[in-house]
Design an enzyme around this catalytic site. Structure first.
Site, PDB file in Angstrom:
ATOM      1  N   ASN A 288      60.794  38.190 134.002  1.00  0.00           N
ATOM      2  CA  ASN A 288      61.503  38.918 132.940  1.00  0.00           C
ATOM      3  C   ASN A 288      61.505  40.425 133.171  1.00  0.00           C
ATOM      4  OD1 ASN A 288      58.826  39.357 132.414  1.00  0.00           O
ATOM      5  ND2 ASN A 288      58.765  38.222 130.502  1.00  0.00           N
TER       6      ASN A 288
ATOM      7  N   ARG B   3      52.172  47.133 126.879  1.00  0.00           N
ATOM      8  CA  ARG B   3      51.290  46.486 125.905  1.00  0.00           C
ATOM      9  C   ARG B   3      50.936  47.513 124.841  1.00  0.00           C
ATOM     10  NH1 ARG B   3      53.118  42.481 127.307  1.00  0.00           N
ATOM     11  NH2 ARG B   3      52.146  40.755 128.418  1.00  0.00           N
TER      12      ARG B   3
ATOM     13  N   GLN C 103      49.709  41.493 117.038  1.00  0.00           N
ATOM     14  CA  GLN C 103      50.974  40.755 116.939  1.00  0.00           C
ATOM     15  C   GLN C 103      50.746  39.427 116.240  1.00  0.00           C
ATOM     16  OE1 GLN C 103      53.084  42.556 120.973  1.00  0.00           O
ATOM     17  NE2 GLN C 103      52.980  40.385 120.730  1.00  0.00           N
TER      18      GLN C 103
ATOM     19  N   HIS D   1      58.134  41.840 119.614  1.00  0.00           N
ATOM     20  CA  HIS D   1      57.951  41.614 121.054  1.00  0.00           C
ATOM     21  C   HIS D   1      59.003  40.631 121.578  1.00  0.00           C
ATOM     22  CE1 HIS D   1      54.710  40.843 124.388  1.00  0.00           C
ATOM     23  NE2 HIS D   1      55.904  41.088 124.890  1.00  0.00           N
TER      24      HIS D   1
END
Ligand code: NAI
Length: 358
Positions: A117, A256, A285, A309
């Site tokens: 990704n 991050r 998260q 995210h």
């Protein structure tokens, strides 16, 4: 073998869109194949606490699949309980949710679907840089409100042309960001990374290495963070470092959340030290409602480009990381060598230099 996966709940969206492969509902598309091979496959989003699916099922699991989007934290304590565990697969990129030192000590293998990704994230970074520099979010919100006051948004809008852009971490994503920014006629590209690029690669990217972090941020109009989270990057961008940024710089973090101190970022935005902060990664998260990065603003009322995210979990990315997960499992079952770039912790320990210098 017993294979368990911690994925995020996709709800109605996942029922309507089967390409949402990274969800509990669509199970990375692995169920029929795994069961046809005689393996047991259990999937859940329940990962916190002693009674959770993850904590109770890891005890006799052979393989655990997790994703960075809804991280199943594989702590040392949890790995201690996992008596049969041999392989941890990150369906995606970024294995900071695994205690990598503990995994290495225990002889566990940790694999990622490296590269799956990275273009997805690089595109998101380019978009985020542009939306901050051009003050897009307040301009759009103004239109939704029914207002029209060009000067109110133009007073904080700039061109990317002529600006200095720097990346902390010049690996797959960092390099792709710079490649994608090439046509914008920026003044200069800088990078900060303990792994130097080859002179030839530096020339191709038009990037100059700066080895001192304070000196690096002091030269950048835009800083983008593209390094993994590990002991050397946790809290790297804190209140002290933010003081060294150019006043009014923009900061984008899709790496991050915990690499940037959220409170310090919110304070820097409020004071105008930062003009904008954007990204999709959070130190917690899902981010709680009161998380400082949800509603923080610069003194002119903009500068916040935060989203959940998802930069690395586009439908295109999901198809790649689901296919990559299957390939890792196939190699493992058949005793074939893994693609070297996917190996974070191999049978001989760390196989990458991305998670800290050792
Ligand atoms: P990569 O391994 O290709 O490159 C990482 C680079 O960071 C390496 O060159 C490494 O030397 C450098 N680095 C490590 N520690 C550093 C430090 N202390 N200071 C400066 N540089 C340092 O990794 P890739 O594919 O570029 O991904 C980077 C990170 O992006 C992942 O580890 C992950 O945390 C994050 N990511 C986020 C996604 C999202 O959806 N938001 C999706 C994919 C990755």
């Amino acid at each position: 073998m017993k294979v368990i996966a911690i994925l995020y709940k996709g709800g109605e969206a996942a029922k309507q869109e089967p390409r949402l492969l990274g969800t509990v509902e669509n199970e990375l598309g692995l169920r029929a194949w795994l069961e046809s091979q005689g393996h047991e496959y259990l999937v859940s989003d329940d990962k916190e606490g002693a009674d959770s699916f993850l904590h109770t099922n890891i005890v006799d699991a052979d393989i655990v699949i997790t994703t960075p989007f809804h991280p199943g934290y594989l702590t040392r304590e949890l790995l201690d309980k996992a008596k049969n565990l041999k392989l941890c697969v990150t369906a995606g990129v970024g294995s900071d949710h695994v205690d990598l030192n503990a995994a290495a000590e225990k002889g566990l293998e940790v694999m990622e679907v490296t590269g799956s990704n990275v273009s997805s994230v690089a595109e998101h970074v380019v978009m985020s840089i542009l939306l901050l520099v051009r003050n897009f979010v307040p301009a759009h919100e103004m239109i939704e409100r029914g207002d029209w006051a060009v000067s109110d948004v133009a007073r904080n809008a700039f061109d990317l042309e002529g600006k200095v852009v720097g990346t902390i971490g010049a690996g797959r994503i960092g390099q792709r960001v710079l490649q994608r920014l090439a046509p914008f006629d920026c003044k200069e590209f800088l990078y900060y990374d303990y792994n130097a690029l080859s002179p030839e690669r530096e020339r191709e990217l038009g990037a100059r290495r700066v080895t001192d972090l304070k000196n690096f941020v002091a030269q950048c109009d835009v800083v983008t963070v593209n390094a993994p989270l590990h002991d050397g990057t946790r809290g790297l961008v804190d209140a002290a470092l933010l003081q060294h940024f150019k006043r009014g710089a923009w900061l984008v973090n899709t790496a991050r959340g915990a690499i940037c101190d959220a409170e310090a970022v919110a304070a820097a935005l409020k004071s105008g030290q930062l003009r904008g902060y954007a990204g999709d990664v959070w130190d917690v998260q899902p981010a709680p409602l009161e998380h400082p990065c949800r509603a923080m603003k610069n003194p002119l009322g903009g500068g916040n480009g935060m989203v959940p995210h998802y930069s690395g979990t586009t439908l295109d990315a999901q198809s790649r990381y689901a296919a990559g997960t299957k390939e890792i499992l196939e190699n493992f079952f058949e005793g074939r060598p893994q693609t070297p770039a996917n190996v974070i912790i191999g049978t001989k320990g760390y196989a990458t230099s991305s998670y800290g210098q050792r």
